[in-house]
Scaffold this motif. Structure first.
Motif, PDB file in Angstrom:
ATOM      1  N   GLU A  11       4.909   3.109 -15.104  1.00  0.00           N
ATOM      2  CA  GLU A  11       4.612   3.793 -13.847  1.00  0.00           C
ATOM      3  C   GLU A  11       5.890   4.283 -13.176  1.00  0.00           C
ATOM      4  O   GLU A  11       5.927   5.357 -12.575  1.00  0.00           O
ATOM      5  CB  GLU A  11       3.860   2.841 -12.909  1.00  0.00           C
ATOM      6  CG  GLU A  11       2.379   2.769 -13.159  1.00  0.00           C
ATOM      7  CD  GLU A  11       1.704   4.088 -12.843  1.00  0.00           C
ATOM      8  OE1 GLU A  11       1.913   4.603 -11.724  1.00  0.00           O
ATOM      9  OE2 GLU A  11       1.001   4.617 -13.700  1.00  0.00           O
ATOM     10  N   ALA A  16       7.016  10.303 -10.064  1.00  0.00           N
ATOM     11  CA  ALA A  16       7.490  10.029  -8.704  1.00  0.00           C
ATOM     12  C   ALA A  16       8.999  10.172  -8.601  1.00  0.00           C
ATOM     13  O   ALA A  16       9.522  10.967  -7.816  1.00  0.00           O
ATOM     14  CB  ALA A  16       7.045   8.628  -8.284  1.00  0.00           C
ATOM     15  N   TRP A  67       3.954   8.819  -0.369  1.00  0.00           N
ATOM     16  CA  TRP A  67       3.072   9.379  -1.406  1.00  0.00           C
ATOM     17  C   TRP A  67       3.029   8.463  -2.625  1.00  0.00           C
ATOM     18  O   TRP A  67       1.984   8.230  -3.218  1.00  0.00           O
ATOM     19  CB  TRP A  67       3.587  10.766  -1.768  1.00  0.00           C
ATOM     20  CG  TRP A  67       2.905  11.399  -2.939  1.00  0.00           C
ATOM     21  CD1 TRP A  67       1.595  11.753  -3.043  1.00  0.00           C
ATOM     22  CD2 TRP A  67       3.512  11.741  -4.189  1.00  0.00           C
ATOM     23  NE1 TRP A  67       1.334  12.315  -4.270  1.00  0.00           N
ATOM     24  CE2 TRP A  67       2.501  12.326  -4.994  1.00  0.00           C
ATOM     25  CE3 TRP A  67       4.801  11.635  -4.698  1.00  0.00           C
ATOM     26  CZ2 TRP A  67       2.753  12.779  -6.281  1.00  0.00           C
ATOM     27  CZ3 TRP A  67       5.048  12.107  -5.977  1.00  0.00           C
ATOM     28  CH2 TRP A  67       4.038  12.653  -6.761  1.00  0.00           C
ATOM     29  N   THR A  68       4.173   7.894  -3.012  1.00  0.00           N
ATOM     30  CA  THR A  68       4.219   6.971  -4.141  1.00  0.00           C
ATOM     31  C   THR A  68       3.411   5.715  -3.850  1.00  0.00           C
ATOM     32  O   THR A  68       2.673   5.209  -4.707  1.00  0.00           O
ATOM     33  CB  THR A  68       5.673   6.597  -4.456  1.00  0.00           C
ATOM     34  OG1 THR A  68       6.421   7.788  -4.713  1.00  0.00           O
ATOM     35  CG2 THR A  68       5.761   5.682  -5.658  1.00  0.00           C
ATOM     36  N   ARG A  71      -0.321   6.487  -4.132  1.00  0.00           N
ATOM     37  CA  ARG A  71      -0.759   6.684  -5.513  1.00  0.00           C
ATOM     38  C   ARG A  71      -0.840   5.370  -6.280  1.00  0.00           C
ATOM     39  O   ARG A  71      -1.674   5.212  -7.163  1.00  0.00           O
ATOM     40  CB  ARG A  71       0.216   7.624  -6.236  1.00  0.00           C
ATOM     41  CG  ARG A  71       0.112   9.068  -5.814  1.00  0.00           C
ATOM     42  CD  ARG A  71       1.137   9.911  -6.553  1.00  0.00           C
ATOM     43  NE  ARG A  71       0.839   9.915  -7.990  1.00  0.00           N
ATOM     44  CZ  ARG A  71       1.595   9.328  -8.916  1.00  0.00           C
ATOM     45  NH1 ARG A  71       2.663   8.649  -8.545  1.00  0.00           N
ATOM     46  NH2 ARG A  71       1.270   9.387 -10.195  1.00  0.00           N
ATOM     47  N   LYS A  72       0.039   4.425  -5.986  1.00  0.00           N
ATOM     48  CA  LYS A  72       0.136   3.220  -6.803  1.00  0.00           C
ATOM     49  C   LYS A  72      -0.793   2.100  -6.335  1.00  0.00           C
ATOM     50  O   LYS A  72      -0.745   1.002  -6.893  1.00  0.00           O
ATOM     51  CB  LYS A  72       1.580   2.719  -6.815  1.00  0.00           C
ATOM     52  CG  LYS A  72       2.508   3.630  -7.618  1.00  0.00           C
ATOM     53  CD  LYS A  72       3.779   2.950  -7.990  1.00  0.00           C
ATOM     54  CE  LYS A  72       4.575   3.805  -8.964  1.00  0.00           C
ATOM     55  NZ  LYS A  72       5.762   3.116  -9.469  1.00  0.00           N
ATOM     56  N   HIS A  74      -3.774   1.962  -6.918  1.00  0.00           N
ATOM     57  CA  HIS A  74      -4.798   1.715  -7.938  1.00  0.00           C
ATOM     58  C   HIS A  74      -4.340   0.695  -8.971  1.00  0.00           C
ATOM     59  O   HIS A  74      -5.141   0.250  -9.801  1.00  0.00           O
ATOM     60  CB  HIS A  74      -5.164   3.025  -8.637  1.00  0.00           C
ATOM     61  CG  HIS A  74      -4.048   3.592  -9.474  1.00  0.00           C
ATOM     62  ND1 HIS A  74      -3.031   4.358  -8.940  1.00  0.00           N
ATOM     63  CD2 HIS A  74      -3.784   3.485 -10.815  1.00  0.00           C
ATOM     64  CE1 HIS A  74      -2.195   4.727  -9.894  1.00  0.00           C
ATOM     65  NE2 HIS A  74      -2.632   4.205 -11.053  1.00  0.00           N
ATOM     66  N   ALA A 154      -4.944   9.689   1.735  1.00  0.00           N
ATOM     67  CA  ALA A 154      -4.276  10.917   1.289  1.00  0.00           C
ATOM     68  C   ALA A 154      -3.538  11.617   2.430  1.00  0.00           C
ATOM     69  O   ALA A 154      -2.569  12.351   2.207  1.00  0.00           O
ATOM     70  CB  ALA A 154      -5.293  11.870   0.663  1.00  0.00           C
TER      71      ALA A 154
END
Length: 449
Positions: A11, A16, A67-68, A71-72, A74, A154
């Motif tokens: 990841e 990123a 933003w990172t 996204r992470k 999940h 988001a």
């Protein structure tokens, strides 16, 4: 464990950081380059350029970190499978993001330092300038990341940018003490001044303390342990101390900074700020004609020195002082020579328009300019028709009248014609007396008569 580590490493290698590092480095270089003043090499302004790069790097880094983090989220189900602390994975992500931001900041620092060395920068280098900017950038990254962890939506990166951008960009440089909070908003550092090192230290303490407070607070809240209380308290104390010092101190962020001047010894001794050593040849060439014309007068000088803007230009004891702009714009030599001329008269005003015109006639000769229009055209033609040596001799005889703006038409009388007239009058006077005596004397009669 090994499977979880492999997933996290994969990841970390995804888009990123690949996007963050080039984007941050490019934005920082542009911001720093636009902040560097042209024509002047001064280390303090390079430090300010690094600070100004953080004004752009900070919000961008915070947005990317947020933003990172969004996204992470999940991967949390994988991180929950390990027996390690639940904050370990988040700290690893934060470490990678911080490292990426610092790599970009290092690239900006290398560009600015290379530019500084190529231009032969002057002034002392503040070792705290680089850590102050780096700690402010880390604070933005940490705050943005934890904002994304706290609100994994988001829209969160957009909100982070909307808050970070005004805080970084809308503060007026040198406007108030709030402008010193990280990231600091400094204006240009003028010559003969410098950044106060205590301000840079306080900024580093404030930014690093806040970043550590957020990180340790997240670790303590996640682990539910008291081991983080002591380091958290120390980090918070450092942040509070730095903030109070920045906001409440009365000392200005910029202080006078005496420097050793750069000089050119021939044909005149000309000394300027070392950041302006490139001005020495042209400034010396412009001041030599004026020094030659003033030779032998009370306004003669053999040395020209640049002074801070607060001191008035003057000519005293053979030393002429001038001011130079930080940016050597075209025509700075003529402006400096005019300042020397202003120092000769010391601000004395002319009582009449005619006196001002006569002084302007002499000023044009001293400065090597075309003579101005004068109502007394006869006097103007007479003065401009003299040779250079005759005008220098005239100025030595009438310098006090020129300085006090007491010039009159009789002051411009031709010295040679005046001397010739005196000689002629002296030769004629005995002849007239002899003729006058002979007119009243009767001739003697002869004895024969």
């Amino acid at each position: 464990m090994s499977e979880l580590g492999r997933v996290l490493r994969l990841e970390a290698r995804r888009t990123a950081l690949l996007v963050a590092v080039p984007a941050l480095a490019g934005a920082g270089v542009v911001a720093a380059w636009l902040s560097l003043p042209p024509g002047v090499a001064y280390w303090d302004n390079s430090v300010v350029a690094l600070m100004n790069s953080v004004l752009l790097l900070g919000p961008v880094g915070a947005g990317l970190a947020c933003w990172t983090a969004v996204r992470k989220r999940h991967l949390d189900y994988l991180r929950d499978l390990t027996t390690r602390s639940p904050s370990t994975a988040a700290l690893l992500d934060l470490l990678l993001l911080t490292a990426g931001a610092l790599v970009a900041y290092t690239a900006v620092t290398v560009v600015v330092a290379t530019q500084a060395l190529v231009r032969a920068q002057a002034g002392p280098v503040h070792p705290l300038g680089v850590p102050a900017g780096a700690s402010a950038l880390v604070l933005f990254v940490v705050a943005g990341y934890f904002a994304g962890r706290a609100l994994p939506r988001a829209v969160t990166p957009v909100l982070v940018l909307a808050l970070a951008w005004p805080w970084a960009m809308l503060r007026a440089p040198d406007g108030s003490r709030l402008s010193l909070l990280p990231p600091a908003a400094f204006g240009r550092i003028e010559l003969f001044t410098g950044l106060r090192p205590q301000v840079l230290l306080d900024q580093t303490l404030c930014a690093a303390g806040l970043a550590l407070t957020l990180t340790l607070g997240y670790v303590g809240w996640t682990n539910r342990r008291l081991l983080t209380v002591l380091p958290l308290s120390l980090a918070l104390a450092a942040a509070v101390y730095g903030t109070v010092r920045l906001v409440g101190a009365d000392d200005p962020a910029v202080q006078p900074a005496p420097v050793r001047p750069a000089c050119r010894e021939w044909p005149l001794t000309v000394c300027v700020h070392p950041a302006l050593r490139g001005a020495l040849p042209s400034l010396s060439a412009a001041a030599v004609p004026l020094a030659a014309r003033l030779n032998g007068t009370p306004g003669a000088f053999t040395r020209v020195e640049q002074r801070p803007p607060g001191e008035a230009p003057r000519v005293l004891d053979g030393v002429a002082t001038v001011h130079l702009d930080d940016v050597l714009a075209p025509g700075f030599e003529s402006r400096a020579v005019r300042q020397i001329r202003d120092g000769l008269v010391g601000g004395r005003m002319c009582p009449t328009t005619a006196a001002a015109q006569y002084r302007g006639l002499v000023d044009a000769w001293l400065l090597g300019e075309n003579p101005p229009a004068v109502a007394d055209a006869r006097t103007a033609r007479r003065f401009t028709g003299w040779s250079e040596d005759r005008r220098r001799g005239w100025l030595r005889a009438h310098f006090a009248s020129y300085r006090d703006c007491a010039l009159r038409p009789g002051t411009f009388a031709d010295p040679a014609a005046k001397a010739a007239g005196k000689t002629e009058n002296t030769a004629k006077k005995p002849v007239k007396k002899a003729a006058r005596k002979g007119k009243h004397k009767r001739p003697a009669r002869s004895s024969s008569a």
